[in-house]
Each structure stands twice: as structure tokens, then as C-alpha cells.
Design a protein around this motif. Structure first.
Motif, short mmCIF file in Angstrom:
data_model
loop_
_atom_site.label_atom_id
_atom_site.label_comp_id
_atom_site.label_asym_id
_atom_site.label_seq_id
_atom_site.Cartn_x
_atom_site.Cartn_y
_atom_site.Cartn_z
N ASP A 1 0.81 -1.23 0.00
CA ASP A 1 0.00 0.00 0.00
C ASP A 1 0.84 1.26 0.00
O ASP A 1 0.50 2.24 -0.66
CB ASP A 1 -0.91 0.02 1.25
CG ASP A 1 -2.08 -0.96 1.07
OD1 ASP A 1 -2.34 -1.32 -0.09
OD2 ASP A 1 -2.66 -1.36 2.10
N VAL A 2 1.92 1.25 0.76
CA VAL A 2 2.72 2.47 0.92
C VAL A 2 3.18 3.03 -0.44
O VAL A 2 3.25 4.24 -0.63
CB VAL A 2 3.93 2.22 1.88
CG1 VAL A 2 4.86 1.17 1.31
CG2 VAL A 2 4.69 3.50 2.17
N LEU A 3 3.44 2.13 -1.41
CA LEU A 3 3.94 2.58 -2.71
C LEU A 3 2.82 3.22 -3.55
O LEU A 3 3.10 3.93 -4.51
CB LEU A 3 4.55 1.41 -3.49
CG LEU A 3 5.79 0.78 -2.85
CD1 LEU A 3 6.25 -0.42 -3.67
CD2 LEU A 3 6.92 1.79 -2.72
N LEU A 4 1.58 2.94 -3.18
CA LEU A 4 0.46 3.47 -3.96
C LEU A 4 -0.05 4.78 -3.37
O LEU A 4 -0.80 5.51 -4.00
CB LEU A 4 -0.70 2.44 -3.97
CG LEU A 4 -0.31 1.04 -4.46
CD1 LEU A 4 -1.49 0.08 -4.28
CD2 LEU A 4 0.12 1.07 -5.92
N GLY A 5 0.40 5.10 -2.15
CA GLY A 5 -0.16 6.24 -1.42
C GLY A 5 0.36 7.60 -1.84
O GLY A 5 -0.27 8.61 -1.56
N GLY A 6 1.52 7.65 -2.48
CA GLY A 6 2.04 8.94 -2.95
C GLY A 6 2.74 9.77 -1.87
O GLY A 6 3.15 10.91 -2.14
N ASN A 7 2.90 9.23 -0.67
CA ASN A 7 3.62 9.97 0.38
C ASN A 7 5.11 9.62 0.29
O ASN A 7 5.55 8.57 0.75
CB ASN A 7 3.03 9.59 1.75
CG ASN A 7 3.71 10.36 2.88
OD1 ASN A 7 4.87 10.77 2.77
ND2 ASN A 7 2.97 10.55 3.97
N LYS B 1 7.83 10.72 1.67
CA LYS B 1 8.59 10.54 2.91
C LYS B 1 8.44 9.11 3.42
O LYS B 1 9.41 8.44 3.77
CB LYS B 1 8.08 11.53 3.97
CG LYS B 1 9.11 12.58 4.32
CD LYS B 1 8.71 13.30 5.55
CE LYS B 1 9.93 14.08 6.02
NZ LYS B 1 9.58 15.33 6.63
N LEU B 2 7.16 8.66 3.42
CA LEU B 2 6.88 7.29 3.88
C LEU B 2 7.50 6.26 2.94
O LEU B 2 8.02 5.22 3.38
CB LEU B 2 5.37 7.06 3.95
CG LEU B 2 4.65 7.52 5.20
CD1 LEU B 2 3.17 7.13 5.14
CD2 LEU B 2 5.30 6.90 6.45
#
Ligand code: ADE
Length: 230
Positions: A198-204, A206-207
């Protein structure tokens, strides 16, 4: 932009091995962009007898043939008479095992000669008098140094500024920061139920950077713990 041209002279017994690799992909592009000039020299052209012999039997008796001094001295001396070479490298399983920092360092030079061995090796006097550095690509023996030379050339040329259009991608490779690269994914986000984190799809970003750094460390710890030992 103007980048410094790297010149690489490859000397080999079987130079035809170089053809397809030098004329494909990154190496071809780099030459086309005038970022590297690779000249290939056939050792047989520097033999002094009409049969173009470049090898002979070892003194003291042993199996196999050795590359003779004469053609190698003639070839290298004809090159060094034209220009200064920063390194004259001999590819050999005896050499220092190639790593990313060697490739980085060589990519900053101007003129390099790379000699590929063949048969049982080369006369020691070539190593003593001409060679400035010996490089191995791993603890195994190839039937000739040509493939090893190509590995070295590829790893160096791809680092030259301007070769890879996304200038950051060579710097982000595995090993550049001493770690393996984090896992990468491309579309689709769901392939047969196998999903992208999910983190790669979120666009954040920094994260994403934090996740990549953690993954990178985890992967290195699992697959190459030796890289983490200091
Ligand atoms: N020539 C033959 N084997 C080799 C190796 N492992 N590395 C470099 N050059 C070689």
C-alpha cells in the motif's frame, strides 16, 4: 552538457567475443553519445611470425600454453606511445575481486587498457612490467578473460554521467550505498491477487523513502549479511 570521454582499449586473443555486447544496449548508446570510446585490438595482429603465434609452452614444463611477452609488449607500447593510460588492467582470477567501488573509481579515469588472458595465462614479465592492476570477477575460472572484461566494461560505462538518462538510477543501484535495493513493483497494482504494498500506492514520498530504506536493510540482512559487517 559536456562530459569527459572515457577511452577503453580492449586487448584480446578472441576479440570477436566482444562484438554483440559492445554493439547492444547501454554500451552502444554510450558510444553513440560520445561518452565512451572503446577500441578493440586483436593480439594476433601484434605477433611477429607469419603464423601470428601469440602463445607458447611454459618453461619448466606444465600443461597448457602461455601468452608470450612480445605481442603484448608491442600492442601496449604502441598504445602508450600515443597517450598516457591511467590503468593497464589484466583480467585474471588471481586479481582483486571486482566490487562497486572499483567500478566507481575506474569510471572517473580518462584512458584505460584492459588485457584479457586466454589459455593458461600470460608470461609473468607482462605482469611485472606493464600491468598496473589485476581484476577478477569472481572465484571461478573462465576459459578466457574476454567475458570478464565485458563485465568490467559494462559496470564502469553505465556509471558515466549521461549514459543512463535517469541520472539518479545508477546511483540508486544495489551496492551503491552498501545495501541491496528495496523490492520494486510496476503496474498492475493487483496481478492474480498478488498486490503491491500500500505504501507505494499512497504517494507519500517521505513514507516511501522510509519503507524503502527499511526494506533495503532487511533484504541485505537476509541475503547478504556480510555487507553489513563493518
Ligand atoms: N579470466 C578467467 N577467469 C577469470 C575471472 N574469474 N575473472 C577475471 N578474469 C578471468
Amino acid at each position: 552538457m559536456n562530459f569527459q570521454l572515457l577511452r577503453i582499449d580492449l586487448i584480446a586473443v578472441c576479440p570477436e567475443i566482444f562484438d554483440s555486447v559492445l554493439n547492444s544496449s547501454i554500451l552502444k548508446i554510450a558510444a553513440k553519445k560520445n561518452l565512451v570510446k572503446i577500441e578493440v585490438h586483436n593480439l594476433h595482429d601484434y605477433a611477429s611470425d607469419k603464423y601470428r603465434h601469440i602463445d607458447d609452452t611454459p618453461y619448466g614444463g606444465a600443461a597448457g600454453m602461455l601468452i608470450k611477452c612480445e605481442p603484448v609488449f608491442r600492442c601496449i607500447e604502441s598504445l602508450t606511445a600515443e597517450r598516457h593510460y591511467d590503468e593497464i588492467i589484466y583480467m585474471s582470477p588471481d586479481g582483486k575481486k571486482l566490487d562497486q567501488s572499483d567500478s566507481n573509481q575506474l569510471s572517473m579515469l580518462k584512458n584505460i587498457i584492459i588485457l584479457s588472458g586466454h589459455y593458461k595465462g600470460i608470461d609473468q614479465r607482462i605482469r611485472d612490467r606493464l600491468i598496473t592492476r589485476e581484476i577478477s570477477i569472481g572465484d571461478y575460472v573462465l576459459s578466457g578473460g574476454e567475458l570478464a572484461s565485458l563485465v568490467l566494461v559494462d559496470s564502469v560505462v553505465r556509471l558515466l554521467p549521461g549514459v543512463i538518462s535517469d541520472s539518479e538510477s545508477a546511483l540508486e543501484d544495489s551496492f551503491q550505498n552498501g545495501l541491496l535495493e528495496a523490492p520494486q513493483y510496476t503496474k498492475p497494482a493487483d496481478f492474480r491477487g498478488l498486490t503491491v504494498p500500500d505504501v507505494l500506492l499512497g504517494g507519500n514520498h517521505k513514507l516511501i523513502d522510509k519503507w524503502r530504506q527499511e526494506q533495503s536493510i532487511d533484504k541485505t540482512r537476509k541475503l547478504r549479511p556480510d555487507l553489513l559487517v563493518d
